[in-house]
Design an enzyme around this catalytic site. Structure first.
Site, PDB file in Angstrom:
ATOM      1  N   CYS A  46       0.874  -1.189   0.000  1.00 18.45           N
ATOM      2  CA  CYS A  46       0.000   0.000   0.000  1.00 18.45           C
ATOM      3  C   CYS A  46       0.904   1.229   0.000  1.00 18.45           C
ATOM      4  O   CYS A  46       2.068   1.147  -0.404  1.00 18.45           O
ATOM      5  CB  CYS A  46      -0.971  -0.025   1.179  1.00 18.45           C
ATOM      6  SG  CYS A  46      -0.187  -0.006   2.804  1.00 18.45           S
TER       7      CYS A  46
ATOM      8  N   ARG B 183      -3.366  -0.700   5.403  1.00 18.89           N
ATOM      9  CA  ARG B 183      -3.946  -1.754   4.562  1.00 18.89           C
ATOM     10  C   ARG B 183      -3.036  -2.955   4.343  1.00 18.89           C
ATOM     11  O   ARG B 183      -3.459  -4.108   4.525  1.00 18.89           O
ATOM     12  CB  ARG B 183      -4.363  -1.172   3.202  1.00 18.89           C
ATOM     13  CG  ARG B 183      -5.489  -0.188   3.302  1.00 18.89           C
ATOM     14  CD  ARG B 183      -5.614   0.628   2.036  1.00 18.89           C
ATOM     15  NE  ARG B 183      -4.463   1.504   1.825  1.00 18.89           N
ATOM     16  CZ  ARG B 183      -4.269   2.247   0.748  1.00 18.89           C
ATOM     17  NH1 ARG B 183      -5.141   2.212  -0.240  1.00 18.89           N
ATOM     18  NH2 ARG B 183      -3.201   3.026   0.656  1.00 18.89           N
TER      19      ARG B 183
ATOM     20  N   ASP C 154      -8.104   3.710   1.434  1.00 18.07           N
ATOM     21  CA  ASP C 154      -7.151   4.099   2.466  1.00 18.07           C
ATOM     22  C   ASP C 154      -7.905   4.552   3.728  1.00 18.07           C
ATOM     23  O   ASP C 154      -8.628   5.540   3.676  1.00 18.07           O
ATOM     24  CB  ASP C 154      -6.310   5.251   1.902  1.00 18.07           C
ATOM     25  CG  ASP C 154      -5.179   5.631   2.820  1.00 18.07           C
ATOM     26  OD1 ASP C 154      -5.121   5.094   3.945  1.00 18.07           O
ATOM     27  OD2 ASP C 154      -4.353   6.457   2.409  1.00 18.07           O
TER      28      ASP C 154
HETATM   29  P1  4NP Z   1      -1.788   2.812   4.153  1.00 23.92           P
HETATM   30  O1  4NP Z   1      -2.353   4.215   4.704  1.00 23.92           O
HETATM   31  O2  4NP Z   1      -1.242   3.104   2.764  1.00 23.92           O
HETATM   32  O3  4NP Z   1      -2.976   1.928   4.103  1.00 23.92           O
HETATM   33  O4  4NP Z   1      -0.720   2.373   5.143  1.00 23.92           O
HETATM   34  C1  4NP Z   1      -1.570   5.375   4.734  1.00 23.92           C
HETATM   35  C2  4NP Z   1      -0.714   5.585   5.783  1.00 23.92           C
HETATM   36  C3  4NP Z   1       0.047   6.739   5.842  1.00 23.92           C
HETATM   37  C4  4NP Z   1      -0.057   7.678   4.846  1.00 23.92           C
HETATM   38  C5  4NP Z   1      -0.901   7.457   3.784  1.00 23.92           C
HETATM   39  C6  4NP Z   1      -1.667   6.320   3.715  1.00 23.92           C
HETATM   40  N1  4NP Z   1       0.711   8.884   4.919  1.00 23.92           N
HETATM   41  O5  4NP Z   1       0.551   9.750   4.053  1.00 23.92           O
HETATM   42  O6  4NP Z   1       1.533   9.018   5.844  1.00 23.92           O
END
Ligand code: 4NP
Length: 164
Positions: free
Chosen positions: A11, A17, A133
């Site tokens: 992800c 995710r 997300d």
């Molecule tokens: P993930 O969610 O891709 O599902 O782990 C996110 C976690 C952090 C960030 C973006 C999406 N971020 O911009 O820090």
């Protein structure tokens, strides 16, 4: 014993995710007796070295899963060291396609929800195939992600049973 099949979940941040997909699919594969090694990574580097998001841990524990996670960033050589690279949404997929293009003999690249038994008939570009997300969202948003990765893990397990 044949070599294990290596699967990586990807992800953006590797805190919400993909750690959920890793933990859930590992449990499904284990229950099915598959010889599979599962890990996860993020395309971004903001959280490298950190634990999973607290809500990720909360909803996994709530459903009886165990998680011990350290964030890592996806590296191009993972495309030759894994058999299957699985993205959570189309943005992750696009980032990974760019890396795959520059990698000779890159492994298979798919979206997680392509393996959902109720959605597998959809084209890869279909908007319904995203795992959204949940970062900054409610616990229910995280539970919804968990529902999605549990459903997709059933289909992914069947897919690998057919390949092994
Ligand atoms: P993930 O969610 O891709 O599902 O782990 C996110 C976690 C952090 C960030 C973006 C999406 N971020 O911009 O820090």
């Amino acid at each position: 014993m044949p070599d294990e099949t290596k699967v990586i979940m990807v992800c953006l941040g590797n805190i919400c995710r993909s750690p959920m997909a890793e933990v859930v699919f590992r449990q499904h594969a284990k229950d099915a007796g598959l010889n599979v090694l599962v890990d996860s990574a993020g395309t971004g580097d903001w959280h490298v070295g950190q634990d999973a998001n607290k809500n990720t841990i909360k909803v996994l524990v709530e459903r009886g899963y165990e998680i011990d996670h350290t964030v890592k960033q996806f590296q191009p050589h993972f495309f030759t060291q894994r058999d299957l690279v699985i993205a959570m949404d189309h943005s992750n997929l696009k980032d990974l396609q760019k890396i795959a293009k520059a990698t000779p003999d890159a492994s298979e690249l798919r979206l997680m929800r392509e393996f959902d038994p109720t959605l597998g008939h959809l084209a890869q570009s279909h908007p319904e195939l995203i795992v959204p997300d949940p970062y900054g969202g409610t616990l229910d948003d995280f539970r919804e992600v968990l529902d999605m990765v549990e459903s997709a893990s059933i289909g992914l397990t069947e897919y690998l049973k057919g390949r092994l």
